[in-house]
Design a protein around this motif. Structure first.
Motif, short mmCIF file in Angstrom:
data_model
loop_
_atom_site.label_atom_id
_atom_site.label_comp_id
_atom_site.label_asym_id
_atom_site.label_seq_id
_atom_site.Cartn_x
_atom_site.Cartn_y
_atom_site.Cartn_z
N ASP A 110 42.07 -5.18 41.43
CA ASP A 110 43.07 -4.49 42.25
C ASP A 110 42.89 -2.98 42.25
N SER A 111 42.04 -2.48 41.37
CA SER A 111 41.87 -1.04 41.26
C SER A 111 41.15 -0.48 42.49
N GLU A 112 41.28 0.82 42.65
CA GLU A 112 40.64 1.50 43.78
C GLU A 112 39.12 1.42 43.63
N ALA A 113 38.44 1.09 44.71
CA ALA A 113 36.98 0.94 44.68
C ALA A 113 36.31 2.30 44.48
N LEU A 114 35.23 2.31 43.73
CA LEU A 114 34.43 3.51 43.56
C LEU A 114 33.56 3.71 44.78
N ALA A 115 33.23 4.94 45.09
CA ALA A 115 32.41 5.24 46.26
C ALA A 115 30.93 5.23 45.87
N VAL A 116 30.20 4.28 46.44
CA VAL A 116 28.76 4.22 46.23
C VAL A 116 28.12 5.40 46.97
N ASN A 117 27.02 5.89 46.44
CA ASN A 117 26.27 7.05 46.94
C ASN A 117 26.97 8.37 46.61
N ASN A 118 28.02 8.33 45.80
CA ASN A 118 28.64 9.53 45.24
C ASN A 118 28.32 9.56 43.75
N SER A 119 28.71 10.62 43.08
CA SER A 119 28.46 10.72 41.64
C SER A 119 29.24 9.65 40.90
N ALA A 120 28.58 9.01 39.95
CA ALA A 120 29.26 8.03 39.09
C ALA A 120 30.23 8.77 38.18
N PRO A 121 31.39 8.20 37.89
CA PRO A 121 32.32 8.86 36.96
C PRO A 121 31.63 9.14 35.62
N ASP A 122 31.76 10.35 35.15
CA ASP A 122 31.16 10.73 33.87
C ASP A 122 32.18 10.49 32.76
N PHE A 123 31.70 10.26 31.56
CA PHE A 123 32.58 10.07 30.42
C PHE A 123 31.81 10.36 29.14
N THR A 124 32.55 10.56 28.09
CA THR A 124 31.97 10.73 26.76
C THR A 124 32.45 9.58 25.88
N ALA A 125 31.53 9.03 25.11
CA ALA A 125 31.83 7.94 24.17
C ALA A 125 31.06 8.25 22.89
N ASN A 126 31.16 7.36 21.92
CA ASN A 126 30.38 7.51 20.68
C ASN A 126 29.25 6.50 20.68
N ASP A 127 28.05 6.97 20.34
CA ASP A 127 26.94 6.03 20.23
C ASP A 127 27.08 5.23 18.94
N SER A 128 26.15 4.32 18.70
CA SER A 128 26.29 3.44 17.54
C SER A 128 26.05 4.16 16.21
N ASP A 129 25.69 5.43 16.27
CA ASP A 129 25.62 6.25 15.06
C ASP A 129 26.86 7.11 14.89
N GLY A 130 27.82 6.98 15.81
CA GLY A 130 29.06 7.72 15.73
C GLY A 130 29.02 9.10 16.37
N LYS A 131 27.91 9.43 17.03
CA LYS A 131 27.78 10.74 17.67
C LYS A 131 28.31 10.69 19.10
N PRO A 132 29.01 11.74 19.55
CA PRO A 132 29.47 11.77 20.93
C PRO A 132 28.28 11.88 21.89
N VAL A 133 28.34 11.09 22.95
CA VAL A 133 27.29 11.09 23.97
C VAL A 133 27.97 11.09 25.34
#
Length: 195
Positions: free
Chosen positions: A43-66
């Protein structure tokens, strides 16, 4: 053997048996859902293809932000959201992708698998699947929200996004059906068509 350990062992054996029988395996996504620029039954709003993908920061499996953009700046990315290491359907999909890792490398595609699992669990999953995968922890749920695939229970709807070099969203598949997902072979076909 202690009763608790016996119960865990029996549950593991039952899960292995059900997976071997195909009862806890994913079903291939419908081929027509893989054609075109995207498929989503959310039901969520569709993402626009051919535009920038949403960027985000997460932690890798070593616990470092990526940051996603730091990887997609230099190479295409296959971004996979899965519910967690506890989910046999998720592990089956990751197994099917593991089988095509050499082909992903031929196309220069980096696989990033994101779940709400904590860093320690992501580290364990990385050990299980090897170095061809990047496992990122989205315990905060920010990545799921950025892509509009978050559920009320803190889990993501299973989803796969193909992001081109430079961060452009090329294609995606997101569904409420956690049992039906694109397999590794199906994703290779998408990559051949979209990159």
């Amino acid at each position: 053997m202690k009763p608790f350990n016996l119960i865990l062992t029996l549950l593991a054996l039952v899960s292995i048996g059900l997976t071997a029988c195909g009862l806890l395996s994913i079903s291939e996504a419908d081929q027509q859902q893989l054609q075109g620029s995207h498929y989503s039954d959310l039901d969520s709003e569709a993402l626009a293809v051919n535009n920038s993908a949403p960027d985000f920061t997460a932690n890798d499996s070593d616990g470092k932000p990526v940051q996603l953009s730091s990887v997609s700046a230099d190479q295409p990315v296959l971004l996979l959201f899965y519910r967690g290491e506890w989910c046999p359907f998720c592990m089956d999909q990751l197994d099917s992708i593991k089988a095509v890792l050499p082909e992903l490398k031929q196309y220069g595609v980096q696989l990033i698998a994101v779940s709400p699992d904590d860093v320690a669990t992501s580290q364990n999953t990385r050990r299980q699947f090897g170095q061809g995968f990047l496992f990122w922890s989205d315990a905060s749920g920010n990545a799921m929200k950025a892509y509009g695939i978050d559920r009320d229970d803190g889990l993501p709807h299973p989803a796969v996004y193909l992001i081109g070099k430079g961060g452009e969203l090329k294609w995606y598949y997101a569904s409420e059906d956690y049992k039906k997902r694109p397999t590794g072979e199906q994703l290779i076909q998408v990559i051949k068509e979209k990159l």
